[in-house]
Design a protein around this motif. Structure first.
Motif, PDB file in Angstrom:
ATOM      1  N   ILE A 168       1.753  -3.675  10.228  1.00  0.00           N
ATOM      2  CA  ILE A 168       1.367  -2.398  10.843  1.00  0.00           C
ATOM      3  C   ILE A 168       2.563  -1.442  10.877  1.00  0.00           C
ATOM      4  CG2 ILE A 168       0.719  -1.308  13.039  1.00  0.00           C
ATOM      5  CD1 ILE A 168      -1.114  -3.732  13.522  1.00  0.00           C
ATOM      6  N   VAL A 169       3.729  -1.951  11.290  1.00  0.00           N
ATOM      7  CA  VAL A 169       4.945  -1.122  11.335  1.00  0.00           C
ATOM      8  C   VAL A 169       5.285  -0.612   9.945  1.00  0.00           C
ATOM      9  CG1 VAL A 169       7.434  -1.170  11.750  1.00  0.00           C
ATOM     10  CG2 VAL A 169       5.882  -2.209  13.401  1.00  0.00           C
ATOM     11  N   SER A 170       5.137  -1.474   8.947  1.00  0.00           N
ATOM     12  CA  SER A 170       5.418  -1.068   7.570  1.00  0.00           C
ATOM     13  C   SER A 170       4.461   0.045   7.121  1.00  0.00           C
ATOM     14  CB  SER A 170       5.275  -2.275   6.642  1.00  0.00           C
ATOM     15  OG  SER A 170       5.491  -1.902   5.301  1.00  0.00           O
ATOM     16  N   CYS A 171       3.182  -0.076   7.505  1.00  0.00           N
ATOM     17  CA  CYS A 171       2.199   0.954   7.144  1.00  0.00           C
ATOM     18  C   CYS A 171       2.472   2.262   7.875  1.00  0.00           C
ATOM     19  CB  CYS A 171       0.782   0.465   7.466  1.00  0.00           C
ATOM     20  SG  CYS A 171       0.180  -0.826   6.362  1.00  0.00           S
ATOM     21  N   ILE A 172       2.828   2.178   9.158  1.00  0.00           N
ATOM     22  CA  ILE A 172       3.123   3.383   9.935  1.00  0.00           C
ATOM     23  C   ILE A 172       4.355   4.091   9.382  1.00  0.00           C
ATOM     24  CG2 ILE A 172       3.847   4.228  12.213  1.00  0.00           C
ATOM     25  CD1 ILE A 172       2.120   2.086  13.486  1.00  0.00           C
ATOM     26  N   TYR A 173       5.356   3.297   9.015  1.00  0.00           N
ATOM     27  CA  TYR A 173       6.590   3.869   8.455  1.00  0.00           C
ATOM     28  C   TYR A 173       6.316   4.622   7.154  1.00  0.00           C
ATOM     29  CZ  TYR A 173      11.407   4.182   6.774  1.00  0.00           C
ATOM     30  OH  TYR A 173      12.613   4.636   6.300  1.00  0.00           O
ATOM     31  N   GLY A 174       5.306   4.156   6.412  1.00  0.00           N
ATOM     32  CA  GLY A 174       4.998   4.793   5.137  1.00  0.00           C
ATOM     33  C   GLY A 174       4.114   6.014   5.252  1.00  0.00           C
ATOM     34  N   MET A 175       3.622   6.309   6.481  1.00  0.00           N
ATOM     35  CA  MET A 175       2.765   7.484   6.666  1.00  0.00           C
ATOM     36  C   MET A 175       3.596   8.762   6.627  1.00  0.00           C
ATOM     37  SD  MET A 175       0.159   6.246   9.692  1.00  0.00           S
ATOM     38  CE  MET A 175      -0.970   4.888   9.467  1.00  0.00           C
ATOM     39  N   SER A 176       3.044   9.784   6.000  1.00  0.00           N
ATOM     40  CA  SER A 176       3.764  11.061   5.911  1.00  0.00           C
ATOM     41  C   SER A 176       3.493  11.964   7.100  1.00  0.00           C
ATOM     42  CB  SER A 176       3.370  11.788   4.616  1.00  0.00           C
ATOM     43  OG  SER A 176       1.954  11.978   4.565  1.00  0.00           O
ATOM     44  N   SER A 177       2.315  11.811   7.707  1.00  0.00           N
ATOM     45  CA  SER A 177       1.923  12.657   8.829  1.00  0.00           C
ATOM     46  C   SER A 177       2.488  12.129  10.147  1.00  0.00           C
ATOM     47  CB  SER A 177       0.400  12.735   8.909  1.00  0.00           C
ATOM     48  OG  SER A 177      -0.011  13.360  10.109  1.00  0.00           O
TER      49      SER A 177
END
Length: 322
Positions: free
Chosen positions: A221-230
């Motif tokens: 989840i942290v990895s996915c959040i870190y990859g978000m641009s918004s």
């Protein structure tokens, strides 16, 4: 069951937190208040989820199940404690102690499994949003909850069957407010190696395994959040996980404290305080943690009570009409 001195074991003594009479009304009032808040708060969550069709989603399905388990978890221990204080009795029967251990273990493990399933649900929702409804379909959700129940019941049966083989001598005082498995094992006169082995192995497997699953889910989840641009997307994703992380931290830290303290020291008072944290305080705080920042729950409860108020007014109006 025959103990070492040949007398039949029929009851134990729960010494509670304090033997001072002047403190008993304070303890009674404190635990009664916490119990009522726990039951009311968790019932409101169940009511909100069941009454609002917008909340018929996997996340709220698991949350309502967690609320139900928390009510049962607290009801396993607190009412008996309040009854003992009110009647000034510290006696609990041998059968009652085994029964309390069974349900306490059942709902504690069930809490762990549900928290793990909720972490997986958040992982799918954040990391695989397009396939969320396909993966977390109603059939899978019901199956996950059913599996949680089955594994919890089997573990509780195993622990209680192991406890039945123990024999006891003259010291039947449990320096606790509940019958807890590790406290009962410490009182035994017979060999407890196998009981301790099974208890700690189950704690490692059923506590450590789900915890590893939670850690893995949140690392993704942290990895996915870190990859978000918004920035807004990051905040929304983090907010969706913050409540669950708070409950997991509180529950695991307190439960881990109970078993580590019992393994390292025989200080029963510290074990009792830690047990209050995960058997009473955590179930009481869960509704606040999950609802204070949750607009969906607030709106569902508000809509329910507004609807009920309007319905009552209509009924009263019809009754008063000639």
């Amino acid at each position: 069951m025959e103990p070492g001195n040949g007398t039949q074991i029929s009851e134990f003594l729960l010494l509670g937190f304090s033997e001072e009479p002047e403190l008993q009304p304070l303890i009674f009032g404190l635990f009664l208040s916490m119990y009522l808040i726990t039951v009311l708060g968790n019932l409101l969550i169940i009511l909100a989820v069941s009454s609002d069709s917008h909340l018929h989603t996997p996340m709220y399905f698991f949350l309502s199940n967690l609320s139900l388990v928390d009510i049962c978890f607290t009801s396993t221990t607190v009412p008996n404690m309040l009854w003992n204080i009110q009647t000034q009795s510290k006696v609990i029967t041998y059968e009652g102690c085994i029964t309390q251990i069974y349900f306490l273990t059942l709902f504690a493990v069930l809490d762990i499994f549900l928290l793990t399933v909720m972490a997986y649900d958040r992982f799918v929702a954040i990391c695989h949003p397009l396939n969320y409804t396909i993966i977390m379909n109603p059939r899978l959700c019901r199956l996950l909850v059913l599996m949680c129940w089955i594994m919890s019941v089997l573990n509780s049966l195993l622990q209680c069957l192991m406890a039945l083989r123990l024999s006891f001598c003259e010291d039947l005082e449990i320096r606790h407010f509940i019958c807890e498995l590790n406290q009962m094992i410490q009182l035994a006169c017979s060999d407890t190696f196998l009981n301790n082995l099974v208890m700690y192995f189950a704690a490692f497997l059923l506590g450590g395994g789900p915890f590893a699953g939670i850690i893995y889910s949140y690392s993704k989840i942290v990895s996915c959040i870190y990859g978000m641009s918004s920035v807004q997307g990051k905040y929304k994703a983090f907010s969706a996980c913050a409540s669950h992380l708070s409950v997991v931290s509180l529950f695991y830290c307190t439960m881990l404290g109970v078993y580590l303290s019992s393994a390292a020291t025989h200080n029963a008072h510290s074990c009792a305080i830690a047990s209050v944290m995960y058997t009473v305080l955590t179930p009481m705080l869960n509704p606040f943690i999950y609802s204070l920042r949750n607009k969906d729950i607030k709106q569902a409860l508000k809509a329910f009570f507004v609807k009920e108020t309007k319905n009552r007014r209509v009924v009263l109006t019809l009754k008063t009409c000639p």
